[in-house]
Every structure is written in structure tokens, then in C-alpha cells.
Scaffold this motif. Structure first.
Motif, short mmCIF file in Angstrom:
data_model
loop_
_atom_site.label_atom_id
_atom_site.label_comp_id
_atom_site.label_asym_id
_atom_site.label_seq_id
_atom_site.Cartn_x
_atom_site.Cartn_y
_atom_site.Cartn_z
N ARG A 383 0.82 -1.22 0.00
CA ARG A 383 0.00 0.00 0.00
C ARG A 383 0.85 1.27 0.00
O ARG A 383 0.35 2.37 0.24
N GLY A 384 2.14 1.12 -0.28
CA GLY A 384 2.99 2.27 -0.50
C GLY A 384 3.84 2.71 0.66
O GLY A 384 4.56 3.72 0.57
N VAL A 385 3.79 1.99 1.78
CA VAL A 385 4.63 2.32 2.93
C VAL A 385 6.07 1.87 2.64
O VAL A 385 6.29 0.79 2.08
N ASP A 386 7.02 2.70 3.00
CA ASP A 386 8.44 2.37 2.84
C ASP A 386 8.86 1.42 3.96
O ASP A 386 9.15 1.84 5.07
N VAL A 387 8.87 0.14 3.65
CA VAL A 387 9.20 -0.90 4.64
C VAL A 387 10.63 -1.37 4.41
O VAL A 387 10.95 -1.84 3.31
N ARG A 388 11.46 -1.24 5.43
CA ARG A 388 12.86 -1.66 5.33
C ARG A 388 13.21 -2.54 6.53
O ARG A 388 12.74 -2.32 7.64
N LEU A 389 14.08 -3.50 6.26
CA LEU A 389 14.51 -4.44 7.30
C LEU A 389 16.00 -4.71 7.15
O LEU A 389 16.47 -5.01 6.05
N ILE A 390 16.74 -4.59 8.26
CA ILE A 390 18.17 -4.92 8.28
C ILE A 390 18.38 -6.18 9.11
O ILE A 390 17.94 -6.25 10.27
N THR A 391 19.04 -7.17 8.52
CA THR A 391 19.38 -8.42 9.19
C THR A 391 20.89 -8.62 9.10
O THR A 391 21.59 -7.89 8.40
N PRO A 392 21.45 -9.62 9.79
CA PRO A 392 22.91 -9.80 9.75
C PRO A 392 23.41 -10.31 8.40
O PRO A 392 22.70 -11.01 7.68
N HIS A 393 24.65 -9.96 8.10
CA HIS A 393 25.35 -10.56 6.96
C HIS A 393 26.22 -11.72 7.45
O HIS A 393 26.38 -12.72 6.76
N ILE A 394 26.78 -11.56 8.64
CA ILE A 394 27.54 -12.65 9.28
C ILE A 394 26.66 -13.22 10.40
O ILE A 394 26.41 -12.55 11.40
N PRO A 395 26.14 -14.43 10.25
CA PRO A 395 25.18 -14.96 11.23
C PRO A 395 25.86 -15.55 12.45
O PRO A 395 27.06 -15.88 12.42
N GLU A 420 21.44 -6.50 4.46
CA GLU A 420 22.23 -7.28 5.41
C GLU A 420 23.39 -6.44 5.91
O GLU A 420 24.10 -5.79 5.12
N TYR A 421 23.56 -6.45 7.25
CA TYR A 421 24.58 -5.63 7.90
C TYR A 421 25.96 -6.18 7.58
O TYR A 421 26.42 -7.15 8.18
N THR A 422 26.63 -5.56 6.62
CA THR A 422 27.87 -6.09 6.06
C THR A 422 29.01 -6.23 7.07
O THR A 422 29.75 -7.22 7.03
N PRO A 423 29.18 -5.27 8.02
CA PRO A 423 30.33 -5.40 8.94
C PRO A 423 30.25 -6.61 9.86
O PRO A 423 31.27 -6.97 10.46
N GLY A 424 29.08 -7.22 10.03
CA GLY A 424 29.03 -8.34 10.96
C GLY A 424 27.62 -8.74 11.33
O GLY A 424 26.76 -8.95 10.47
N PHE A 425 27.37 -8.82 12.64
CA PHE A 425 26.12 -9.36 13.18
C PHE A 425 25.33 -8.24 13.84
O PHE A 425 25.83 -7.55 14.73
N ILE A 426 24.09 -8.05 13.40
CA ILE A 426 23.22 -7.06 14.03
C ILE A 426 22.26 -7.80 14.96
O ILE A 426 21.50 -8.68 14.53
N HIS A 427 22.31 -7.45 16.23
CA HIS A 427 21.51 -8.11 17.25
C HIS A 427 20.40 -7.20 17.76
O HIS A 427 19.57 -7.61 18.57
N ALA A 428 20.35 -5.96 17.27
CA ALA A 428 19.36 -4.98 17.72
C ALA A 428 17.97 -5.38 17.27
O ALA A 428 17.77 -5.89 16.17
N LYS A 429 16.98 -5.13 18.15
CA LYS A 429 15.57 -5.40 17.83
C LYS A 429 14.84 -4.07 17.92
O LYS A 429 14.45 -3.62 19.01
N THR A 430 14.65 -3.40 16.78
CA THR A 430 14.09 -2.05 16.79
C THR A 430 13.05 -1.88 15.70
O THR A 430 13.13 -2.51 14.64
N PHE A 431 12.07 -1.01 15.97
CA PHE A 431 11.10 -0.53 14.98
C PHE A 431 11.08 1.00 15.09
O PHE A 431 11.12 1.54 16.20
N VAL A 432 10.99 1.68 13.95
CA VAL A 432 10.77 3.12 13.96
C VAL A 432 9.84 3.43 12.79
O VAL A 432 9.98 2.87 11.70
N SER A 433 8.87 4.34 13.02
CA SER A 433 7.84 4.59 12.00
C SER A 433 7.40 6.05 12.00
O SER A 433 7.09 6.61 13.06
#
Length: 510
Positions: A383-395, A420-433
């Protein structure tokens, strides 16, 4: 090497796991022994499975949580029904439920001395009042203002601020964490706690037993007690074949004098502050509250603490002492527990997705979600919302990362932007809208957090931390690699994709 191997094989984790496995084998042998009465036993198991199938189909709850059990009962009608009876639902004994309800009411009575901001929120931002009302309905946690709210974008930053605030403690310190590991971070904090104990500050420490079973020595609670620190070991990992071992305390909470609170994804171990590179650069986050909004974190801790050690007939002596300043936005910390079968964490996330007008940006180390949340993500993008998600690149877990990547194609095709977070592992759990709403906490986008664990998070509306979270997401995205539909095809060839799809059927049970 041999010494390390012997130490591991004789560790409490391995010994306890072997004893549990022995009980499982014994249960299986008893079932086989029943084959002497096969006709009657088989008929009983078939009727049990049929009854449970009807129950599951008509029961409230996510279909994704029902499917693995239905498949198991259809494939193994003898074992499937028995397995569900033994392990299918989190056991809630009436006395335990009554005990927790009584503790929640004790917290509500104490918090009633503070003015919640529900009416002001309704008048000032009616479009967001429904989310706040849901949290209060599901959790008995009210919204508050008069709270300074600061976003902490890295474990190193949180560690520095945490030590600063711990040194200022005058009355009490409450700490509750999933993982505590001896090293630079915890040893530094422990030294401060010992100093505070000597100065007459009450210090309480609660940690999850299974989360710390390989990071702390056996009987570590006794060591803390000898230092003057009151300990609670959450849900001890014992040699009993029980589904309750699946429900861990994944929360991360610090409360200082009732006036300062920390909540986020950061455990007390060195990889969280990048003291060493475990999976590349470790990206994590937390939020620091100062003021009335700390009360929900305080009550969460006290309810869990008094469930094990009933020491506080009156919670009111742990309330915030003073207001910070008006006009700081709204904060509402909340918990999600498996005992009430209410998926609070997922519902809060879905409400944000459904209400967003401009954008929803998220970070999560894992992406193993049910159909409802997957649909909410895709519908928001469509429906046109800018939805973005960052996950780890190194699991940190390769098999979990495979399942995470298997979810990418549906989302990318729907218009969700994945990085995917290229430098390593992203463990943060965040939402912003929409520059309005933010969530920082412990709740991952996976079944472990959304269904099985004890979790917590802080919902924020129009606070300073929301804008800080927005800026940090963009900075994190700048060093992350975008995922295209072509990348999705390269991640998993046809054979691997089918193997992962089979594994995903049973992901809710993992």
C-alpha cells in the motif's frame, strides 16, 4: 584441547541434557512396551490424535504454530498426539497463574500513585492511543510522560552510560539479563555492584540459568550471595523432561533507584561491546529512561523477582522519586510472557505496520515469522509504505540464517527493502515509524521471542529517542548491502531451498 573437551563433556549442560535424553528414551521404550496391547493402544492414540486435530483447527492461535503439530500427528499418529499432550503447550498451573496475577495487582496498586498519561495521549495523538490501549489491556502497563528517553546505538555506548548511572545509585539496583559472562563488561559492572553493596545500596541480580549455563560457573548465585548481592536464577535447568525448559527469560532490564532504567538487546558479555570480534562487528542497541516511565520496568522486575523470592509486600517504595520535565513524549514499557498465550510483542509490531503512513524501518537478527506477521509486512509495502529491514550478513547460527534468507523472496517481491549488515552481526531489535513511533527491546522477529520466551520492550511516541533511532537506522543502512531478487535466487539453489522449506514447517517448535 583434550582438557577442554573433557570439561565440556562433564559440564552441567551436557550431563543434564543426557539425563533428559535418557528420560525421553525411557518414555519411548514405555510406548513400545505398550505394543503388547497394540490394538487397544493404537486405537487410543488414533482417537487422541483425532481429538487434538479437531481441537487445534478450532483453537484460537496462529496457523503457523498449529501446522507442525498437525503434520506430526498425521505422519506419526501414535507418537504425535502424546507428544502434543506432553510438550505442545506451555503448562500453566492454576496456583502459578493466581500467584502471578496477585503480583501484577500489587504492581498496579503501587503504580496507581503515579498519574498515567493515557488521557493526555488520547487527546494529543488519538491515532496512536489504540496501540497504547492494547498494551495496557494485554499487559496492565500504563503509558507515562515526564520521562527523558535516550537511544543508545551500540553496546559500547550503553556500557559506558550504564556504568555512569550505576555509580550514582543511592538506594537500589535491579538487574535482569539472559546472558551474563565473566569478562571485561561483567567484571567491571560487578566491581561497581560490590562497591555499592558496601555503601548500603540494595543490589538484586536475576539471570536465566540456561542462558548462562556455559558462561558462568556452577553455583554462581552462591558467589553473588557471598558478595552481598541478592540473586535469583530464573527457571533452573534441571534433569526433568519438561516443556518449561523451552521458556527462557530473554529480558534485559536494569533499574536504578526507580529513576533510571535500561532496556534493549544488550546482554552482559564482551561480544556485545565488541571487546572481541565474535561474528564481525556486533551491532546492538538499548534505550535509557529517566523519570516516571521507568516504573513499568521496575514492576516487571519486581513481579518476576517476588515470584521466586517473596520479599516485597509493597512495591511502592521503588517508585520514581521525581519528575524530569513535561513534554518529553510518551513511553510505555511492556512485557510478553508465554503463560498468558497473548502474543503481545507480535501484536505491537503488527499494529505499527498496519498504522504506518510513510515508513516502517526495522532491525532484527532473525526473521522466522508466522503468516500473519509476514502478511502485515507485505501489505504495508503493497500500500505504498516504505518498509525496510536490516538483518545480519555474518550470522551467529547458520541454519537460522538460512531460514531467514528463505523469507526474503516473498518480501522483496512485495516491495519490502531488505539489507544485510555487512560489517558483521546485528543483534538490535528495533522498529521506527513515521518520525513518531519507536520500539526498542528484546523481541526478535522469530518464534523464540514471539511465542516461547519471556520478553520486554519499550514503546515510544514522539520522544527524543525516536529521532535518534531514525538517524541510527540510516547510518546502519549505509554500511549494509541491499538484497535483490537475484540475490535471493543465488542464496539457495533449488535443492537447498526445498530442504529449508521442510525445516521451516517445524520452525515454531525449534
Amino acid at each position: 584441547m583434550i582438557r577442554k573437551l573433557l570439561h565440556f563433556l562433564t559440564s552441567r549442560l551436557v550431563v543434564t541434557a543426557l539425563l533428559i535424553a535418557a528420560q525421553a528414551v525411557l518414555l519411548f521404550m514405555i510406548i513400545l512396551k505398550m505394543s503388547n496391547y497394540f490394538i487397544y493402544f493404537y486405537a487410543f492414540c488414533i482417537l487422541l490424535s483425532l481429538f487434538l486435530l479437531v481441537y487445534l483447527v478450532n483453537n484460537d492461535g496462529s496457523p503457523s504454530l498449529k501446522i507442525p503439530w498437525i503434520i506430526l500427528m498425521l505422519i506419526l499418529p501414535i507418537l504425535g498426539g502424546i507428544a502434543y499432550v506432553c510438550f505442545g503447550r506451555t503448562p500453566v498451573r492454576k496456583e502459578e497463574k493466581a500467584r502471578m496475577d496477585e503480583l501484577v495487582q500489587r504492581g498496579l496498586k503501587a503504580a496507581a500513585k503515579l498519574d498515567d498519561a493515557g488521557e493526555c495521549l488520547q487527546q494529543e495523538a488519538p491515532q496512536f492511543a489504540g496501540q497504547s490501549h492494547y498494551i495496557e489491556w494485554a499487559n496492565q502497563r500504563k503509558p507515562y510522560t515526564n520521562t527523558e528517553c535516550v537511544y543508545l546505538p551500540l553496546g559500547e555506548v550503553m556500557f559506558e552510560r550504564l556504568c555512569e548511572e550505576l555509580k550514582k545509585a543511592r538506594h537500589f539496583i535491579f538487574m535482569e539479563y539472559f546472558i551474563v559472562e565473566e569478562g571485561t563488561m561483567w567484571n567491571t559492572i560487578l566491581e561497581i555492584l560490590q562497591e555499592k553493596v558496601k555503601a548500603g545500596v540494595e543490589v538484586r541480580m536475576m539471570y536465566d540459568d540456561l542462558g548462562c549455563i556455559m558462561t558462568l560457573p556452577d553455583h554462581y548465585d552462591q558467589k553473588l550471595e557471598a558478595m552481598g548481592i541478592k540473586p535469583v536464577v530464573f527457571n533452573r535447568f534441571t534433569a526433568h523432561l519438561t516443556v518449561s525448559h523451552n521458556n527462557r527469560d530473554h529480558r534485559k532490564i536494569t533499574v536504578i533507584d526507580g529513576n533510571v532504567g535500561f532496556n534493549g538487546g544488550i546482554n552482559l558479555a564482551d561480544e556485545y561491546i565488541n571487546a572481541y570480534a565474535k561474528h564481525g562487528h556486533w551491532k546492538d542497541s538499548a534505550v535509557m529512561l529517566k523519570g516516571e516511565g521507568v516504573v513499568n520496568l521496575t514492576m516487571m522486575f519486581l513481579e518476576a523477582w517476588n515470584f521466586y523470592r517473596d520479599e516485597d509486600p509493597d512495591f511502592s517504595r521503588y517508585l520514581p522519586e521525581s519528575k524530569i520535565r513535561p513534554g518529553c513524549g510518551y513511553v510505555q514499557s511492556y512485557t510478553d510472557i508465554p503463560l498468558d498465550h497473548e502474543m503481545t510483542g507480535e501484536t505491537v509490531y503488527m499494529n505499527i505496520l498496519n498504522q504506518a503512513q510513510d515508513y516502517v524501518w526495522m532491525t532484527s537478527p532473525y526473521l522466522i515469522i508466522d503468516h500473519e506477521l509476514l502478511t502485515a509486512l507485505m501489505m504495508a509495502a503493497k500500500r505504498g509504505v516504505d518498509v525496510r529491514l536490516i538483518t545480519p550478513h555474518i550470522p551467529d547460527k547458520w541454519y537460522v540464517h538460512l531460514i531467514t534468507q528463505s523469507t526474503y523472496p516473498s518480501l522483496v517481491q512485495a516491495g519490502v527493502k531488505i539489507y544485510e549488515y555487512t560489517p558483521g552481526f546485528i543483534h538490535a531489535k528495533t522498529f521506527v515509524s513515521d518520525d513518531q513511533v519507536g520500539v526498542v527491546g528484546t523481541i526478535n522477529l522469530d518464534y523464540r521471542s514471539l511465542v516461547h520466551h519471556y520478553e520486554c520492550a519499550t514503546w515510544m511516541l514522539r520522544t527524543q529517542a525516536v529521532s535518534q533511532l531514525h538517524d541510527d537506522f540510516l547510518a546502519t543502512q549505509a554500511v549494509s548491502q541491499p538484497i535483490t531478487i537475484e540475490d535471493c535466487r543465488q542464496f539457495q539453489p533449488l535443492l537447498k531451498r526445498w530442504i529449508v522449506n521442510v525445516i521451516k514447517l517445524f520452525a515454531p517448535l525449534m
